[in-house]
Write a protein that holds these residues in place. Structure first.
Motif, PDB file in Angstrom:
ATOM      1  N   LEU A 174      10.955  60.862  89.764  1.00  0.00           N
ATOM      2  CA  LEU A 174      11.873  59.931  89.095  1.00  0.00           C
ATOM      3  C   LEU A 174      13.187  59.855  89.858  1.00  0.00           C
ATOM      4  N   ARG A 175      13.644  61.004  90.328  1.00  0.00           N
ATOM      5  CA  ARG A 175      14.895  60.997  91.080  1.00  0.00           C
ATOM      6  C   ARG A 175      14.760  60.116  92.321  1.00  0.00           C
ATOM      7  N   ASP A 176      13.630  60.253  92.975  1.00  0.00           N
ATOM      8  CA  ASP A 176      13.403  59.431  94.170  1.00  0.00           C
ATOM      9  C   ASP A 176      13.374  57.945  93.825  1.00  0.00           C
ATOM     10  N   ARG A 177      12.782  57.651  92.663  1.00  0.00           N
ATOM     11  CA  ARG A 177      12.710  56.233  92.277  1.00  0.00           C
ATOM     12  C   ARG A 177      14.098  55.686  91.951  1.00  0.00           C
ATOM     13  N   ILE A 178      14.928  56.526  91.345  1.00  0.00           N
ATOM     14  CA  ILE A 178      16.307  56.084  91.075  1.00  0.00           C
ATOM     15  C   ILE A 178      17.031  55.835  92.405  1.00  0.00           C
ATOM     16  N   ARG A 179      16.843  56.744  93.329  1.00  0.00           N
ATOM     17  CA  ARG A 179      17.489  56.586  94.631  1.00  0.00           C
ATOM     18  C   ARG A 179      17.032  55.278  95.294  1.00  0.00           C
ATOM     19  N   ALA A 180      15.745  55.029  95.209  1.00  0.00           N
ATOM     20  CA  ALA A 180      15.216  53.796  95.809  1.00  0.00           C
ATOM     21  C   ALA A 180      15.842  52.565  95.161  1.00  0.00           C
ATOM     22  N   LEU A 181      15.988  52.623  93.838  1.00  0.00           N
ATOM     23  CA  LEU A 181      16.607  51.495  93.145  1.00  0.00           C
ATOM     24  C   LEU A 181      18.049  51.310  93.584  1.00  0.00           C
ATOM     25  N   HIS A 222      11.396  60.831  78.486  1.00  0.00           N
ATOM     26  CA  HIS A 222      10.350  59.827  78.476  1.00  0.00           C
ATOM     27  C   HIS A 222      10.952  58.413  78.487  1.00  0.00           C
ATOM     28  N   THR A 223      12.013  58.256  77.703  1.00  0.00           N
ATOM     29  CA  THR A 223      12.723  56.984  77.652  1.00  0.00           C
ATOM     30  C   THR A 223      13.356  56.658  79.005  1.00  0.00           C
ATOM     31  N   LEU A 224      13.895  57.673  79.657  1.00  0.00           N
ATOM     32  CA  LEU A 224      14.493  57.436  80.977  1.00  0.00           C
ATOM     33  C   LEU A 224      13.444  56.896  81.943  1.00  0.00           C
ATOM     34  N   ARG A 225      12.253  57.473  81.859  1.00  0.00           N
ATOM     35  CA  ARG A 225      11.187  57.005  82.745  1.00  0.00           C
ATOM     36  C   ARG A 225      10.906  55.523  82.497  1.00  0.00           C
ATOM     37  N   ASP A 226      10.873  55.173  81.213  1.00  0.00           N
ATOM     38  CA  ASP A 226      10.624  53.767  80.889  1.00  0.00           C
ATOM     39  C   ASP A 226      11.743  52.867  81.424  1.00  0.00           C
ATOM     40  N   ARG A 227      12.958  53.395  81.348  1.00  0.00           N
ATOM     41  CA  ARG A 227      14.081  52.590  81.838  1.00  0.00           C
ATOM     42  C   ARG A 227      14.009  52.420  83.355  1.00  0.00           C
ATOM     43  N   ILE A 228      13.597  53.443  84.044  1.00  0.00           N
ATOM     44  CA  ILE A 228      13.437  53.319  85.501  1.00  0.00           C
ATOM     45  C   ILE A 228      12.355  52.276  85.812  1.00  0.00           C
ATOM     46  N   ARG A 229      11.264  52.370  85.063  1.00  0.00           N
ATOM     47  CA  ARG A 229      10.179  51.395  85.282  1.00  0.00           C
ATOM     48  C   ARG A 229      10.678  49.965  85.053  1.00  0.00           C
ATOM     49  N   ALA A 230      11.459  49.805  83.993  1.00  0.00           N
ATOM     50  CA  ALA A 230      11.988  48.470  83.697  1.00  0.00           C
ATOM     51  C   ALA A 230      12.873  47.977  84.841  1.00  0.00           C
ATOM     52  N   LEU A 231      13.699  48.877  85.361  1.00  0.00           N
ATOM     53  CA  LEU A 231      14.560  48.503  86.482  1.00  0.00           C
ATOM     54  C   LEU A 231      13.721  48.102  87.698  1.00  0.00           C
ATOM     55  N   GLU A 232      12.655  48.888  87.917  1.00  0.00           N
ATOM     56  CA  GLU A 232      11.810  48.585  89.072  1.00  0.00           C
ATOM     57  C   GLU A 232      11.130  47.233  88.934  1.00  0.00           C
TER      58      GLU A 232
END
Lengths: 338, 338, 338
Positions: free
Chosen positions: A327-334, B325-335
């Motif tokens: 997840l950290r890597d994905r945030i960095r990518a974003l 879990h919510t953070l993961r969803d938020r990252i996915r939404a951003l992606e």
């Protein structure tokens, strides 16, 4: 037992506000105290209970003198909780049989030096003196002495206090504790384990309390050391060669692995686990169930346990946790996305 | 006690470099060793201490021969830590009274078969033989025998070794351990619990060491089994029907719930918790304080505890963890945002 | 021992399908059962084993009657696991020596009131009556009585049951347990700790089982209370002033800190840690190794432990976890980016 407030104040100090002849027959917390009880206000959050308690007398700090005396008798003192502790001691001396000193006939005792008024409980065991070989010469340390129990120290029922160990004055070792068992030391040898004989002992200072079924292992080469004033709760494990600094207190089920050195005036909550070969500074406070996996050089409050949650939510979060690095890597990518 | 290096090498092997008549009177770690001490270099990270130690003699691996002998005597051997273990054993035999064999008069013993030179400590208890009903017929298993203690095995003070349990040769059960208590088995019945009688026993192999106040429960139907060479530290709980494979070692305060099968040559750090009905492969290493909640089929090193932190930071991170879990969803939404 | 299926059904009920004269000589799980064994099917996931088991007889629920009787004898009952529990009890009565009642001569007993058929094990210790001062007057509570052990209750070998404590009928306290040690209470005083004498006792209800080396501390002012039907496994610590509600069960190595009140019909997995001064509702189920750090008002299943992983992945995720709060902020920043 009954005691008048005059008697209490004569014995324990404090300023009495109200009827000195008032008699109390038990100590009780504010919310359960009745008209024949004495209580105390030690925590600000319990202040609302002061107005409603039925206690005959309440021990309070100076700033609560008026609120307390408005409703009955009060004893004013700088530290009501400490006053309460002393009151329980005074009370216990009066309602309990004085503990017998000496060695209970059912205990099994090898040669031991015991101080005046030390006591050894029923079915306790104190280990033998070491045999010192003829011509032995120890340059830096005196030959190991017998087990030593200091003046006024009580070893409870079924305590095991092994050979060569020592405890100072005014201590209490509760039932079932094992002082001086072998430390857990083995060298690997082609898939099996070769025992490292544990040649040290356990040295315990004055005014130490050790809880029921707690274990303190003897050192491998040097001694395991528990300094003055340490308080250990039940079912605690102290590994070989640890050094626990003066006035440190640990709650139940805590483990300290071998060769760790803990400072003075530290506390550990229940079920904490402190790994081996670490150094913990003075005045360090460890929360319950925290795993200490590195040395702590700075006084402070340290924590680390997984927050409890509804099982379904915990399962989701725990599953996601296993991808946290990703997840950290994905945030960095974003963040790097133009 | 004093020993010359010549004596040591004669007894324990190794190549002596330096004065064979040099006498040592204690074993000490490098940094605390004085000129009458023997020490050892077992870990590469302690190499800098080799140059500065005052030890009369240091036990080293071949590659450190020159560095060690440049500063005094040395004993060169392939595995200094193993040499150290054997040295402590040799030393202990000379400075300690030979443990008495036989049964301490204060122990309470029901019929027991004990091997030559076995010993049972003060205030220990060994449970009774089972009554075998007249005409009993056990087809697949022999009738339960009395408790059995193998040759050279020592049961420490206050050990409880319950009926029908068995331990092999050369074992050590430390003070206060309870072998063969009832496993924790109950069937629910309309809100209360109905006891499942624990009809198995505990079978322990040869060369097993069991720590102080550790508990090993008897099996419900079959036996709980501890294989040869297992080493258990203090305050460990082994549930009913577990099988602990040969040469596995576990540090203090560890718990293994019922019916779990742990392989050979495994290790568990202190306060680990291994849940029930799992299978753990050979050569699995569990970090301290890790909860094993699923079977492990592959050798390796497994961990899982919350990293300790300053309390304030831990509180923030722990709070956020409950929304992971919510953070993961938020990252996915951003992606997925165009 | 051998028993015919007719005997079993006569004693324990259930509907027998098959040969009433068939004799069994042991109880075994489905997969290990042989042709002289009785087994049971308690979990749906074991249904495939029903077809292949060699057991002479299987205890099943009504819906498995046909599958079971197609392969041999069966006993049909609503709750096979409960039937199994009762079968182990019936079996144990026949293969085990009836436990002797009365007090083992090696136990050390101060005055105690014991019910008919209570038993006190070898090397156990029961504490003394308190001295009640002349003219003592307790208004709200009767004077402390001697320790009391209810009818049919067994105290195992080396149990310590301290002064003034009480246990009801049909209980079992396993080896090495310590009931009524001092609670862990101290007031700080200028860097050292002043003992708070523990003036309460421990009151335990009927049908309670307490595991080996488990510790239950006496209360500071009031009593620590363990209600009817509670089952505690080995090496559990119950702090002073706790109240454990009826029929609650806790697995090994669990700790409950002081003054916590746990409801009825709760369960806790092994190595759980429940902090002090909390309230836990009825029917709360705590997973193993979970730290309960706040009160739980709602029945349910609660969890919280770090998921185990391969050590390398755990290290990465644990390191990232220490920045979790920051990650949340970074996600927020990304979300707010236009």
């Amino acid at each position: 037992m009954q005691a008048s407030l005059a008697e209490l104040v004569a014995a324990l100090g404090g300023e009495l506000v109200g009827d000195a002849d008032c008699r109390v027959d038990a100590i009780a917390p504010l919310e359960r105290a009745g008209p024949s009880h004495i209580s105390f206000l030690a925590q600000a959050r319990l202040l609302p209970q002061l107005a409603t308690t039925a206690a005959a007398c309440v021990v309070v700090r100076p700033e609560h003198r008026d609120a307390a005396s408005a409703r009955g008798a009060a004893i004013v003192t700088a530290d009501p909780y400490l006053y309460f502790a002393r009151l329980t001691q005074w009370w216990a001396q009066r309602v309990r049989a004085r503990p017998e000193t000496g060695i209970h006939p059912s205990a099994v005792i090898e040669p031991v030096r015991d101080g005046p008024s030390a006591s050894v409980g029923p079915l306790a065991y104190i280990g033998a003196r070491r045999r010192i070989a003829a011509g032995a010469c120890w340059r830096r340390r005196p030959p190991r002495r017998d087990a030593e129990v200091g003046a006024g120290t009580r070893l409870g029922p079924r305590v095991v206090f092994e050979r060569g160990c020592r405890i100072g004055a005014r201590g209490l070792v509760q039932a079932g504790a094992v002082i001086g068992g072998d430390g857990f030391g083995f060298a690997p040898d082609q898939g099996s384990w070769v025992k490292i004989e544990q040649l040290g002992a356990v040295r315990i200072g004055d005014d130490v309390e050790i809880g029921a079924n707690t274990c303190i292992d003897r050192g491998a080469l040097d001694d395991t050391v528990i300094d003055d004033g340490v308080k250990l709760d039940n079912l605690i494990q102290i590994g070989h060669n640890c050094h626990i600094g003066a006035h440190t207190a640990m709650a139940g089920c805590t483990g300290v692995a071998g060769s760790t050195r803990i400072g003075r005036h530290c506390t550990a909550g229940g079920s904490a686990m402190i790994l081996g070969h670490l150094e913990i500074a003075d005045h360090v406070h460890i929360s319950a169930a925290t795993v200490v996996s590195r040395s702590i050089r700075k006084p402070g409050h340290y924590s680390g346990f997984f927050p409890m949650d509804d099982n379904a939510r915990w399962e989701k979060n725990a599953a996601t946790l296993k991808q946290l690095h990703t997840l950290r890597d994905r945030i960095r990518a974003l963040e790097n996305k133009p």
